[in-house]
Design a protein around this motif. Structure first.
Motif, PDB file in Angstrom:
ATOM      1  N   TRP A 120      38.525 -17.647 -13.197  1.00 48.45           N
ATOM      2  CA  TRP A 120      37.310 -16.881 -12.942  1.00 48.45           C
ATOM      3  C   TRP A 120      37.141 -16.731 -11.434  1.00 48.45           C
ATOM      4  O   TRP A 120      36.916 -17.702 -10.722  1.00 48.45           O
ATOM      5  CB  TRP A 120      36.099 -17.576 -13.549  1.00 48.45           C
ATOM      6  CG  TRP A 120      34.862 -16.732 -13.453  1.00 48.45           C
ATOM      7  CD1 TRP A 120      33.885 -16.806 -12.499  1.00 48.45           C
ATOM      8  CD2 TRP A 120      34.481 -15.661 -14.322  1.00 48.45           C
ATOM      9  NE1 TRP A 120      32.926 -15.851 -12.718  1.00 48.45           N
ATOM     10  CE2 TRP A 120      33.261 -15.126 -13.836  1.00 48.45           C
ATOM     11  CE3 TRP A 120      35.049 -15.092 -15.459  1.00 48.45           C
ATOM     12  CZ2 TRP A 120      32.599 -14.075 -14.460  1.00 48.45           C
ATOM     13  CZ3 TRP A 120      34.391 -14.043 -16.076  1.00 48.45           C
ATOM     14  CH2 TRP A 120      33.190 -13.542 -15.584  1.00 48.45           C
ATOM     15  N   CYS A 127      29.217 -14.596 -13.628  1.00 47.73           N
ATOM     16  CA  CYS A 127      29.517 -15.398 -14.814  1.00 47.73           C
ATOM     17  C   CYS A 127      28.304 -15.435 -15.739  1.00 47.73           C
ATOM     18  O   CYS A 127      28.433 -15.230 -16.946  1.00 47.73           O
ATOM     19  CB  CYS A 127      29.917 -16.813 -14.388  1.00 47.73           C
ATOM     20  SG  CYS A 127      30.022 -18.015 -15.740  1.00 47.73           S
ATOM     21  N   ALA A 195      30.479 -20.860 -12.711  1.00 50.18           N
ATOM     22  CA  ALA A 195      31.902 -20.911 -12.394  1.00 50.18           C
ATOM     23  C   ALA A 195      32.226 -22.340 -11.979  1.00 50.18           C
ATOM     24  O   ALA A 195      31.901 -22.772 -10.870  1.00 50.18           O
ATOM     25  CB  ALA A 195      32.235 -19.931 -11.277  1.00 50.18           C
ATOM     26  N   CYS A 206      34.594 -19.708 -16.171  1.00 47.20           N
ATOM     27  CA  CYS A 206      33.186 -19.466 -16.493  1.00 47.20           C
ATOM     28  C   CYS A 206      32.860 -20.251 -17.753  1.00 47.20           C
ATOM     29  O   CYS A 206      33.267 -19.879 -18.860  1.00 47.20           O
ATOM     30  CB  CYS A 206      32.949 -17.969 -16.704  1.00 47.20           C
ATOM     31  SG  CYS A 206      31.242 -17.536 -17.073  1.00 47.20           S
TER      32      CYS A 206
END
Length: 368
Positions: A120, A127, A195, A206
């Protein structure tokens, strides 16, 4: 894959700082001290090493394909419904909102494809937004199908038109209520998704920052996003089919076949995923025995079944096109207005062929 299907378990959130604390705290559930100063695990096994090679190769390709198909298909459905000169019926309005929900859901898939392929890289803010948007539209799709089922149930079984008086106001209120509930269900995503960097995996994903919240979110998805809508749909259509079979009206059966097929598709697509997630949750909570082989099998199963579930977003437009005669006619009419005059004769033939039951269709299942 996404935070929804691969959230951190108690082994995965064990960072270096947690390890120092656990070594100093004898009341911890993990006892790393032994008589011979050798490390021992209270549970008898060390954390399982997980191989995400399957996710890194399978999920990005699948998500990219579903993103394109879902966006094009549901965009076509929305265009066909919005192109109607007359006011949309209650069923048409619900189907329009369903198409919008599916489009918004697939818009998040490229983000999850990057998360599966690499990590991520979009930060905690996106997120939260992407996770909440995904869940909002997941709930909306299921609840809107339940609304359509209940509307058809009242119309056919009890000969009651819930939206006959002030139809637009009541339909709008129903849709606002559905979206409001979905937003409420997604509040944990706005609050607890972040995150998080996993030291063991050396990657950022995430995920929920608190494991218990993840378990609660899974339970809510299972009950509010799957079981309750499925029970409503099953009851409504069982009663509808019983009435239509007793009336021996094949035309009336054809009039609701699109919605029945859509509900069956919903059941087939999402049932395997929720069964796998239930097994995974019970394993994480200690209710089921676990070992590394089982965990790896469950991980692969989650990836495959989640892909099947997301595929449902692309199936609805195909079902309308292949099952719904009225939808095909409207699509051809839209193409003619967009500059395809060679389809004009085809539209006239469709209208003549289906004129014998179009009124029944409009009365029993308007718009399809």
């Amino acid at each position: 894959m996404l935070w929804w299907g691969k959230e951190m378990n108690e082994w995965q959130v064990l960072h270096a700082s947690d390890l120092d604390f656990l070594l100093e705290n004898s009341s911890s559930p993990y006892d790393y001290s032994g008589d011979n100063n050798e490390s021992e695990y209270c549970c008898g096994t060390p954390p399982c090493s997980q191989d995400f090679t399957f996710d890194r190769t399978f999920l990005p390709v699948l998500y990219s394909l579903l993103f394109i198909l879902g966006l094009l298909g549901n965009g076509a459905v929305a265009a066909v419904l919005l192109s109607q000169k007359a006011a949309l019926s209650s069923t048409d309005t619900f189907l329009l909102h369903l198409a919008v929900a599916d489009m918004l859901l697939v818009l998040t898939l490229p983000l999850w494809a990057v998360d599966a392929a690499v990590q991520w890289v979009f930060g905690s803010g996106l997120c939260k937004v992407a996770g909440a948007l995904f869940n909002i539209n997941f709930y909306a799709g299921a609840l809107l199908l339940a609304c359509i089922s209940f509307d058809r149930y009242l119309s056919i079984v009890h000969a009651t038109q819930l939206y006959r008086r002030r139809p637009q106001a009541r339909v709008t209120l129903t849709c606002v209520t559905v979206w409001g509930l979905c937003l409420l269900f997604a509040l944990p995503d706005f609050i607890f998704l972040a995150a998080n960097h996993d030291e063991r995996l050396s990657a950022t994903h995430c995920q929920y920052s608190i494991q218990q919240v993840g378990h609660t979110a899974r339970a809510l998805q299972l009950v509010a996003g799957f079981l309750l809508p499925l029970l409503v749909m099953a009851y409504c259509y069982a009663r509808i089919l019983a009435v239509l079979l007793l009336s021996r009206g094949q035309r009336r059966l054809r009039a609701i076949r699109v919605v029945v097929v859509v509900v069956v598709a919903f059941t087939i697509c999402w049932t395997p995923y929720h069964l796998v997630v239930l097994v995974d949750t019970l394993m994480n909570m200690g209710a089921l025995a676990r070992n590394c082989s089982q965990e790896n099998h469950v991980d692969v199963a989650k990836s495959i079944t989640s892909g099947l579930g997301y595929m449902h977003c692309c199936l609805n437009p195909l079902l309308y096109a292949f099952v719904g005669v009225k939808f095909r006619e409207r699509m051809w009419q839209l193409l003619i207005r967009l500059g395809c005059p060679e389809q004009r004769e085809h539209v006239r033939q469709l209208s003549r062929r289906d004129s014998s039951w179009s009124e029944t269709t409009e009365a029993s299942y308007s718009g399809l």
